[in-house]
Design an enzyme around this catalytic site. Sequence first.
Site, PDB file in Angstrom:
ATOM      1  N   ASP A  11     -81.241 -11.021  21.507  1.00 40.86           N
ATOM      2  CA  ASP A  11     -79.936 -11.026  20.845  1.00 40.86           C
ATOM      3  C   ASP A  11     -80.199 -10.941  19.348  1.00 40.86           C
ATOM      4  O   ASP A  11     -81.318 -11.176  18.896  1.00 40.86           O
ATOM      5  CB  ASP A  11     -79.184 -12.322  21.173  1.00 40.86           C
ATOM      6  CG  ASP A  11     -77.836 -12.408  20.463  1.00 40.86           C
ATOM      7  OD1 ASP A  11     -77.152 -11.369  20.358  1.00 40.86           O
ATOM      8  OD2 ASP A  11     -77.473 -13.491  19.985  1.00 40.86           O
ATOM      9  N   SER A  12     -79.150 -10.635  18.566  1.00 39.81           N
ATOM     10  CA  SER A  12     -79.296 -10.623  17.111  1.00 39.81           C
ATOM     11  C   SER A  12     -79.572 -12.033  16.580  1.00 39.81           C
ATOM     12  O   SER A  12     -80.090 -12.184  15.495  1.00 39.81           O
ATOM     13  CB  SER A  12     -78.020 -10.088  16.477  1.00 39.81           C
ATOM     14  OG  SER A  12     -76.931 -10.890  16.851  1.00 39.81           O
ATOM     15  N   TYR A  43     -75.666  -8.169  13.885  1.00 35.23           N
ATOM     16  CA  TYR A  43     -75.701  -6.736  14.175  1.00 35.23           C
ATOM     17  C   TYR A  43     -74.286  -6.130  14.150  1.00 35.23           C
ATOM     18  O   TYR A  43     -74.132  -4.933  13.920  1.00 35.23           O
ATOM     19  CB  TYR A  43     -76.298  -6.471  15.567  1.00 35.23           C
ATOM     20  CG  TYR A  43     -77.804  -6.632  15.710  1.00 35.23           C
ATOM     21  CD1 TYR A  43     -78.612  -7.076  14.663  1.00 35.23           C
ATOM     22  CD2 TYR A  43     -78.423  -6.319  16.921  1.00 35.23           C
ATOM     23  CE1 TYR A  43     -79.988  -7.211  14.815  1.00 35.23           C
ATOM     24  CE2 TYR A  43     -79.806  -6.447  17.083  1.00 35.23           C
ATOM     25  CZ  TYR A  43     -80.582  -6.897  16.033  1.00 35.23           C
ATOM     26  OH  TYR A  43     -81.934  -7.020  16.202  1.00 35.23           O
ATOM     27  N   CYS A  74     -76.519  -9.188  23.864  1.00 32.96           N
ATOM     28  CA  CYS A  74     -75.739  -8.968  22.643  1.00 32.96           C
ATOM     29  C   CYS A  74     -74.842  -7.793  22.949  1.00 32.96           C
ATOM     30  O   CYS A  74     -75.326  -6.710  23.310  1.00 32.96           O
ATOM     31  CB  CYS A  74     -76.706  -8.635  21.505  1.00 32.96           C
ATOM     32  SG  CYS A  74     -75.938  -7.993  20.014  1.00 32.96           S
ATOM     33  N   GLU A 153     -70.778 -20.288  14.674  1.00 34.84           N
ATOM     34  CA  GLU A 153     -72.038 -20.763  14.078  1.00 34.84           C
ATOM     35  C   GLU A 153     -71.809 -22.028  13.246  1.00 34.84           C
ATOM     36  O   GLU A 153     -72.671 -22.886  13.146  1.00 34.84           O
ATOM     37  CB  GLU A 153     -72.659 -19.660  13.216  1.00 34.84           C
ATOM     38  CG  GLU A 153     -73.029 -18.436  14.027  1.00 34.84           C
ATOM     39  CD  GLU A 153     -74.474 -17.981  13.847  1.00 34.84           C
ATOM     40  OE1 GLU A 153     -75.120 -18.410  12.887  1.00 34.84           O
ATOM     41  OE2 GLU A 153     -74.941 -17.198  14.688  1.00 34.84           O
ATOM     42  N   CYS A 185     -68.409 -10.705  23.196  1.00 30.62           N
ATOM     43  CA  CYS A 185     -69.444 -11.078  22.227  1.00 30.62           C
ATOM     44  C   CYS A 185     -70.022 -12.390  22.746  1.00 30.62           C
ATOM     45  O   CYS A 185     -69.264 -13.295  23.118  1.00 30.62           O
ATOM     46  CB  CYS A 185     -68.832 -11.267  20.839  1.00 30.62           C
ATOM     47  SG  CYS A 185     -69.968 -12.001  19.644  1.00 30.62           S
ATOM     48  N   THR A 186     -71.333 -12.475  22.792  1.00 30.34           N
ATOM     49  CA  THR A 186     -71.948 -13.658  23.425  1.00 30.34           C
ATOM     50  C   THR A 186     -71.725 -14.955  22.626  1.00 30.34           C
ATOM     51  O   THR A 186     -72.011 -16.036  23.131  1.00 30.34           O
ATOM     52  CB  THR A 186     -73.450 -13.427  23.694  1.00 30.34           C
ATOM     53  OG1 THR A 186     -74.063 -12.883  22.525  1.00 30.34           O
ATOM     54  CG2 THR A 186     -73.637 -12.469  24.842  1.00 30.34           C
ATOM     55  N   HIS A 187     -71.210 -14.841  21.409  1.00 28.83           N
ATOM     56  CA  HIS A 187     -70.859 -16.053  20.653  1.00 28.83           C
ATOM     57  C   HIS A 187     -69.539 -16.670  21.138  1.00 28.83           C
ATOM     58  O   HIS A 187     -69.302 -17.855  20.951  1.00 28.83           O
ATOM     59  CB  HIS A 187     -70.660 -15.725  19.175  1.00 28.83           C
ATOM     60  CG  HIS A 187     -71.901 -15.788  18.347  1.00 28.83           C
ATOM     61  ND1 HIS A 187     -72.730 -14.718  18.200  1.00 28.83           N
ATOM     62  CD2 HIS A 187     -72.452 -16.795  17.619  1.00 28.83           C
ATOM     63  CE1 HIS A 187     -73.735 -15.056  17.403  1.00 28.83           C
ATOM     64  NE2 HIS A 187     -73.592 -16.305  17.039  1.00 28.83           N
TER      65      HIS A 187
END
Lengths: 272, 272
Positions: A11-12, A43, A74, A153, A185-187
């Site tokens: 992932d980024s 990214y 990602c 984050e 988006c994996t976040h």
Amino acid sequence: MNNSNPIGIFDSGIGGLTVVKSLDSSLANENIIYFGDTARVPYGSKSNSTVIEYSKQDAKFLLSKNVKMIVVACNTASSIALESLRKEFEIPVVGMIDPGAKAAIMATKNKKIGVIGTEATVSNKAYSNALLKLDDSINVFEKACPLFVPLAEEGWTDHKATILIAEEYLSELKKEKIDTLILGCTHYPILRNVIQEVIGKNVQLIDSGSAASVEVEAYLAGRGIKNTSNNIGTHQYYVSDVPKKFKQIAERFLGREVDHVNKIDLEELKII
Amino acid sequence: MNNSNPIGIFDSGIGGLTVVKSLDSSLANENIIYFGDTARVPYGSKSNSTVIEYSKQDAKFLLSKNVKMIVVACNTASSIALESLRKEFEIPVVGMIDPGAKAAIMATKNKKIGVIGTEATVSNKAYSNALLKLDDSINVFEKACPLFVPLAEEGWTDHKATILIAEEYLSELKKEKIDTLILGCTHYPILRNVIQEVIGKNVQLIDSGSAASVEVEAYLAGRGIKNTSNNIGTHQYYVSDVPKKFKQIAERFLGREVDHVNKIDLEELKII
């Protein structure tokens, strides 16, 4: 290829850890090598050529660790670089887009599906194309949500500002009366509660990472390379910057101790 | 060194354009070469060793364009890499920290100064050290504001969410009754109105970029290398990713047309 070889995930940055978490519950005996490109995150706001270049370097690093499969954890890299990676490498490469699209098609009843993701994922229409390929009668509504990654984050998972921002981003999708929303988006699973509250309880959220872990299992089974060990698999983490911060966040995400976070040099990544 | 040689400016991305704007009004006849490292933005969440490595590459690129001076138009890079750059290169290198600190010392009356910046700038205590070196009776209150950069890039300059986020970040500084606040990130002037409203009209905001442009003028005059031309200087812009998006944002920031945005290859940057 030995069945006990690890699965490689990149992932980024930290978002792909939500995919590790899904694999952890469904394929607990698999060994995992994770690479987070934290020196070049994010990214999602970068150009296609840059994302392809970075993704190839990330994949080559994982291959140098003898992985039996690569998971592009990602959505941005999946939407832009997946075909290039599949052309270049022989081992299976699983992305986030197709599994997420399939799960959404199965979930929707009114055929109105919303997709949220980074600017790159949305402007590439990755999910629209995948969904319409599966069923051309689907109505897709895509929306880029650039502030969701920094909010996740920052850990502001229930802050009033996060709710206001979600209301702004999701208002159009709400008006369109979608019944299914892909977290592209994996976040985003980190902000799941706020997103669910704002979009409404009746809308089904699709976590593309969880959907991909089902596909990973099918690939491994199909090729006869599932790990048959009865032991819990090992996890090894590599990042291109600041392993200490990564360790903290990873432990919060995964709810378990994370050893062996190794920093690799960007120059090394280019030479591989 | 010829007086008509350009001034080189670099930043991790678009934030340094607020510094270009300041120079544009005070030193309109100077030629400028700007480099934005948009393929690796942001620097503020990255480690010191990574920021130093990237900054040296950025500076070497500017030197290859025969600049007579380098302006590090990024507070993160200034706080971490300035000494390394000054040791390595012979031409003058101006950063954001000392000029911002000096301007704040001149502005404060109650000797209570607030500083807001990225995580890297704040955790390095760059401004605290610079302020206390100038006057050890100053009380400094620093606060990292990681969401301000993505909010500025998203253009949410008067959104209610931005106000809520600013209220959260600035509440401690407000309690401490600071009378001066250093905007210790070149992105933050874009959110100036919200920051001023939340911290209170009586608090003086110090734009580190404007303060630095005064120092640039003094350096050039002191070394006798000011451009003596009566013509408006030329601007050339280089980025490591997505020149199109850069052009749009740059034109909005600078309020003038921006030609010649060139994309350079990251590999090229490493070879220089």
